[in-house]
Design an enzyme around this catalytic site. Structure first.
Site, PDB file in Angstrom:
ATOM      1  N   HIS A  80      53.076  16.764  15.162  1.00 34.20           N
ATOM      2  CA  HIS A  80      52.181  14.855  15.142  1.00 34.20           C
ATOM      3  C   HIS A  80      53.371  13.988  14.867  1.00 34.20           C
ATOM      4  O   HIS A  80      54.103  13.587  14.547  1.00 34.20           O
ATOM      5  CB  HIS A  80      50.893  15.912  14.148  1.00 34.20           C
ATOM      6  N   GLU A  82      52.663  11.883  12.523  1.00 36.21           N
ATOM      7  CA  GLU A  82      53.097  11.663  11.502  1.00 36.21           C
ATOM      8  C   GLU A  82      54.239  12.972  10.874  1.00 36.21           C
ATOM      9  O   GLU A  82      55.142  12.714   9.960  1.00 36.21           O
ATOM     10  CB  GLU A  82      51.506  11.919  10.169  1.00 36.21           C
ATOM     11  N   CYS A 108      45.366  15.536  10.736  1.00 36.36           N
ATOM     12  CA  CYS A 108      45.540  16.839  10.537  1.00 36.36           C
ATOM     13  C   CYS A 108      45.499  17.570   9.258  1.00 36.36           C
ATOM     14  O   CYS A 108      46.318  16.701   8.757  1.00 36.36           O
ATOM     15  CB  CYS A 108      45.960  17.421  11.588  1.00 36.36           C
ATOM     16  N   CYS A 111      48.794  17.499   8.700  1.00 32.04           N
ATOM     17  CA  CYS A 111      50.270  16.398   8.581  1.00 32.04           C
ATOM     18  C   CYS A 111      50.094  15.290   7.009  1.00 32.04           C
ATOM     19  O   CYS A 111      50.545  15.329   6.383  1.00 32.04           O
ATOM     20  CB  CYS A 111      50.069  14.884   9.404  1.00 32.04           C
TER      21      CYS A 111
END
Length: 152
Positions: A80, A82, A108, A111
């Site tokens: 992801h 992040e 999420c 993260c």
């Protein structure tokens, strides 16, 4: 003619949106920017680990298995945005403790756990993400979260 300058939050979020354009995810393009004292420390977008094939080239396992958004993150071959921003900072030896993160989407739960342990006290985001655990972790951690309404 007077030019209107964006405020800092709008500025950094617009940069996160531009970063998201590098994404190779078939489901969602996400960008993240880590900022401290009005300086960009790191950026990231969602995509596979360095040197591996991109989802747009080999397909999406989550799509093929009809996995609902916000669930079964471990099936994704990509990282992801992040995660990539935090990893890039570590890879290049850039300390990020105390910095803010701007993400085009609410992070999420995976993260959020990384954001907590990286010492990032504030999350700014544009769009939501369907992950109830992420919201509970944010609330429990005391991280400040703010959804921005940016129009540039």
């Amino acid at each position: 003619m007077t030019k209107t300058r964006p405020d800092w939050n709008s500025y950094f979020m617009e940069i996160a949106r531009i970063v998201s354009m590098r994404s190779t995810c078939l489901r969602r393009s996400v960008g993240a920017v880590i900022v401290k004292e009005k300086r960009i420390l790191s950026t990231g977008y969602n995509g596979p680990p360095m040197g591996l094939a991109h989802c747009e080239d080999v397909g999406c396992v989550r799509e093929q298995q009809n996995v609902v958004s916000g669930e079964r993150h471990e099936l994704c071959r990509g990282l992801h945005a992040e995660q990539n921003a935090i990893i890039q900072a570590a890879y290049h030896g850039v300390p990020i403790k105390g910095a803010d993160i701007y993400s085009t989407h609410l992070p999420c739960s995976i993260c959020v756990k990384m954001i907590i342990n990286a010492g990032l006290p504030r999350i700014f985001y544009l769009e939501g993400y369907p992950d109830d655990l992420a919201s509970r972790l944010i609330e429990e951690s005391g991280i400040i979260i703010e959804q921005l309404k940016v129009f540039l």
